[in-house]
Design a protein around this motif. Structure first.
Motif, PDB file in Angstrom:
ATOM      1  N   VAL A   1       3.395   3.106   2.416  1.00 17.83           N
ATOM      2  CA  VAL A   1       2.714   2.853   3.679  1.00 17.83           C
ATOM      3  C   VAL A   1       3.203   1.525   4.263  1.00 17.83           C
ATOM      4  CG1 VAL A   1       0.503   2.462   4.816  1.00 17.83           C
ATOM      5  CG2 VAL A   1       0.685   4.161   2.966  1.00 17.83           C
ATOM      6  N   SER A   2       3.058   0.469   3.439  1.00 20.15           N
ATOM      7  CA  SER A   2       3.454  -0.845   3.942  1.00 20.15           C
ATOM      8  C   SER A   2       3.543  -1.834   2.799  1.00 20.15           C
ATOM      9  CB  SER A   2       2.429  -1.349   4.968  1.00 20.15           C
ATOM     10  OG  SER A   2       2.827  -2.588   5.510  1.00 20.15           O
TER      11      SER A   2
ATOM     12  N   VAL B   1      -9.635  11.556   7.226  1.00 17.71           N
ATOM     13  CA  VAL B   1      -9.705  11.513   8.691  1.00 17.71           C
ATOM     14  C   VAL B   1     -10.003  12.925   9.174  1.00 17.71           C
ATOM     15  CG1 VAL B   1      -8.557  10.866  10.827  1.00 17.71           C
ATOM     16  CG2 VAL B   1      -7.998   9.673   8.680  1.00 17.71           C
ATOM     17  N   SER B   2     -11.192  13.092   9.688  1.00 17.71           N
ATOM     18  CA  SER B   2     -11.631  14.435  10.067  1.00 17.71           C
ATOM     19  C   SER B   2     -12.778  14.342  11.052  1.00 17.71           C
ATOM     20  CB  SER B   2     -12.080  15.212   8.833  1.00 17.71           C
ATOM     21  OG  SER B   2     -12.611  16.472   9.198  1.00 17.71           O
ATOM     22  N   SER B   3     -12.836  15.327  11.924  1.00 20.35           N
ATOM     23  CA  SER B   3     -13.941  15.381  12.871  1.00 20.35           C
ATOM     24  C   SER B   3     -15.060  16.262  12.322  1.00 20.35           C
ATOM     25  CB  SER B   3     -13.467  15.909  14.220  1.00 20.35           C
ATOM     26  OG  SER B   3     -12.815  17.156  14.070  1.00 20.35           O
TER      27      SER B   3
ATOM     28  N   TRP C   1       0.845  -1.190   0.000  1.00 20.60           N
ATOM     29  CA  TRP C   1       0.000   0.000   0.000  1.00 20.60           C
ATOM     30  C   TRP C   1       0.881   1.241   0.000  1.00 20.60           C
ATOM     31  CZ3 TRP C   1      -5.195  -0.282  -0.495  1.00 20.60           C
ATOM     32  CH2 TRP C   1      -5.806  -1.511  -0.241  1.00 20.60           C
ATOM     33  N   TYR C   2       0.458   2.198  -0.796  1.00 18.38           N
ATOM     34  CA  TYR C   2       1.092   3.496  -0.868  1.00 18.38           C
ATOM     35  C   TYR C   2      -0.003   4.544  -0.723  1.00 18.38           C
ATOM     36  CZ  TYR C   2       5.114   0.931  -2.595  1.00 18.38           C
ATOM     37  OH  TYR C   2       6.157   0.058  -2.697  1.00 18.38           O
ATOM     38  N   ARG C   3       0.391   5.765  -0.420  1.00 21.27           N
ATOM     39  CA  ARG C   3      -0.626   6.812  -0.314  1.00 21.27           C
ATOM     40  C   ARG C   3      -0.094   8.124  -0.846  1.00 21.27           C
ATOM     41  NH1 ARG C   3      -0.831   7.586   6.317  1.00 21.27           N
ATOM     42  NH2 ARG C   3       1.164   8.682   6.537  1.00 21.27           N
ATOM     43  N   GLN C   4      -1.026   8.952  -1.263  1.00 27.84           N
ATOM     44  CA  GLN C   4      -0.668  10.273  -1.762  1.00 27.84           C
ATOM     45  C   GLN C   4      -1.657  11.280  -1.204  1.00 27.84           C
ATOM     46  OE1 GLN C   4      -0.252  10.575  -6.020  1.00 27.84           O
ATOM     47  NE2 GLN C   4       1.007  12.412  -5.814  1.00 27.84           N
ATOM     48  N   ALA C   5      -1.133  12.174  -0.392  1.00 30.59           N
ATOM     49  CA  ALA C   5      -1.926  13.257   0.172  1.00 30.59           C
ATOM     50  C   ALA C   5      -1.918  14.423  -0.807  1.00 30.59           C
ATOM     51  CB  ALA C   5      -1.350  13.677   1.512  1.00 30.59           C
ATOM     52  N   PRO C   6      -2.895  15.325  -0.678  1.00 27.19           N
ATOM     53  CA  PRO C   6      -2.941  16.475  -1.583  1.00 27.19           C
ATOM     54  C   PRO C   6      -1.625  17.252  -1.593  1.00 27.19           C
ATOM     55  CG  PRO C   6      -4.957  16.343  -0.324  1.00 27.19           C
ATOM     56  CD  PRO C   6      -4.031  15.313   0.253  1.00 27.19           C
TER      57      PRO C   6
ATOM     58  N   SER D   1      -6.057   4.008  15.123  1.00 27.65           N
ATOM     59  CA  SER D   1      -5.583   5.289  15.669  1.00 27.65           C
ATOM     60  C   SER D   1      -5.320   6.298  14.548  1.00 27.65           C
ATOM     61  CB  SER D   1      -4.307   5.061  16.497  1.00 27.65           C
ATOM     62  OG  SER D   1      -4.541   4.143  17.539  1.00 27.65           O
ATOM     63  N   LEU D   2      -6.259   6.425  13.660  1.00 26.06           N
ATOM     64  CA  LEU D   2      -6.068   7.286  12.499  1.00 26.06           C
ATOM     65  C   LEU D   2      -5.954   8.747  12.901  1.00 26.06           C
ATOM     66  CD1 LEU D   2      -8.434   5.419  10.076  1.00 26.06           C
ATOM     67  CD2 LEU D   2      -6.046   5.979   9.586  1.00 26.06           C
ATOM     68  N   LYS D   3      -5.132   9.450  12.159  1.00 25.10           N
ATOM     69  CA  LYS D   3      -4.859  10.863  12.397  1.00 25.10           C
ATOM     70  C   LYS D   3      -5.246  11.661  11.153  1.00 25.10           C
ATOM     71  CE  LYS D   3      -0.728   9.585  15.051  1.00 25.10           C
ATOM     72  NZ  LYS D   3       0.748   9.758  15.148  1.00 25.10           N
ATOM     73  N   PRO D   4      -5.517  12.936  11.313  1.00 24.11           N
ATOM     74  CA  PRO D   4      -5.826  13.756  10.124  1.00 24.11           C
ATOM     75  C   PRO D   4      -4.736  13.683   9.064  1.00 24.11           C
ATOM     76  CG  PRO D   4      -6.431  14.934  12.106  1.00 24.11           C
ATOM     77  CD  PRO D   4      -5.716  13.685  12.565  1.00 24.11           C
ATOM     78  N   GLU D   5      -3.495  13.543   9.478  1.00 27.30           N
ATOM     79  CA  GLU D   5      -2.409  13.468   8.505  1.00 27.30           C
ATOM     80  C   GLU D   5      -2.367  12.153   7.731  1.00 27.30           C
ATOM     81  OE1 GLU D   5      -2.188  14.305  11.740  1.00 27.30           O
ATOM     82  OE2 GLU D   5      -0.344  13.527  12.659  1.00 27.30           O
ATOM     83  N   ASP D   6      -3.233  11.215   8.086  1.00 28.60           N
ATOM     84  CA  ASP D   6      -3.365   9.985   7.305  1.00 28.60           C
ATOM     85  C   ASP D   6      -4.295  10.173   6.111  1.00 28.60           C
ATOM     86  OD1 ASP D   6      -3.396   8.215  10.409  1.00 28.60           O
ATOM     87  OD2 ASP D   6      -1.729   8.321   8.977  1.00 28.60           O
ATOM     88  N   THR D   7      -4.922  11.326   6.032  1.00 28.04           N
ATOM     89  CA  THR D   7      -5.815  11.610   4.913  1.00 28.04           C
ATOM     90  C   THR D   7      -5.045  11.575   3.604  1.00 28.04           C
ATOM     91  OG1 THR D   7      -7.304  12.956   6.260  1.00 28.04           O
ATOM     92  CG2 THR D   7      -7.296  13.365   3.887  1.00 28.04           C
ATOM     93  N   ALA D   8      -5.520  10.754   2.680  1.00 27.50           N
ATOM     94  CA  ALA D   8      -4.829  10.563   1.407  1.00 27.50           C
ATOM     95  C   ALA D   8      -5.625   9.604   0.544  1.00 27.50           C
ATOM     96  CB  ALA D   8      -3.422   9.996   1.636  1.00 27.50           C
TER      97      ALA D   8
END
Length: 120
Positions: free
Chosen positions: A48-49, A118-120, A36-41, A84-91
């Motif tokens: 990722v892994s 990931v957002s409230s 898995w890979y990810r790309q944030a804006p 334990s997702l964080k906003p910075e995991d958004t992608a």
């Protein structure tokens, strides 16, 4: 041809969990590494892994201890359990495999991506 279909993305609150799935199909003889890979804006795509056919795993520093990769080789599937997702995991999360096909040798194949927010 080999195709990948990802699923499991969506909107989750900080601290929550998601599980991503990636299904491979087509002219597959065997799959070596799945990952898995990810790309944030406005950022580059990052690891990722990954998990090898032997079960060895590798994680990006930012997800160690929170994410777990596992695979079902009989079903040609790979999963990413994200806790334990964080906003910075958004992608947008992409699945990638290194596959030995039945007629075209080795291929590196990417999925279309699944969005995680990931957002409230």
């Amino acid at each position: 041809q080999v195709q990948l279909v990802e699923s499991g993305g969506g909107l989750v609150q900080p601290g929550g969990s998601l599980r991503l799935s990636c299904a491979a199909s087509g002219s597959i003889y065997s799959i070596n590494t799945m990952g898995w890979y990810r790309q944030a804006p406005e950022k580059e795509r990052e690891l990722v892994s990954t998990i090898t056919s032997g079960g060895s795993t590798n994680y990006g520093d930012s997800v160690k201890g929170r994410f777990t990769i596992f695979r079902d080789s009989a079903k040609n599937m790979v999963y990413l359990q994200m806790n334990s997702l964080k906003p910075e995991d958004t992608a947008v999360y992409y699945c990638k495999i290194f596959v030995l096909t039945t007629g075209s040798g080795y291929l590196e194949v990417w999925g279309q991506g699944t969005r995680v927010t990931v957002s409230s």
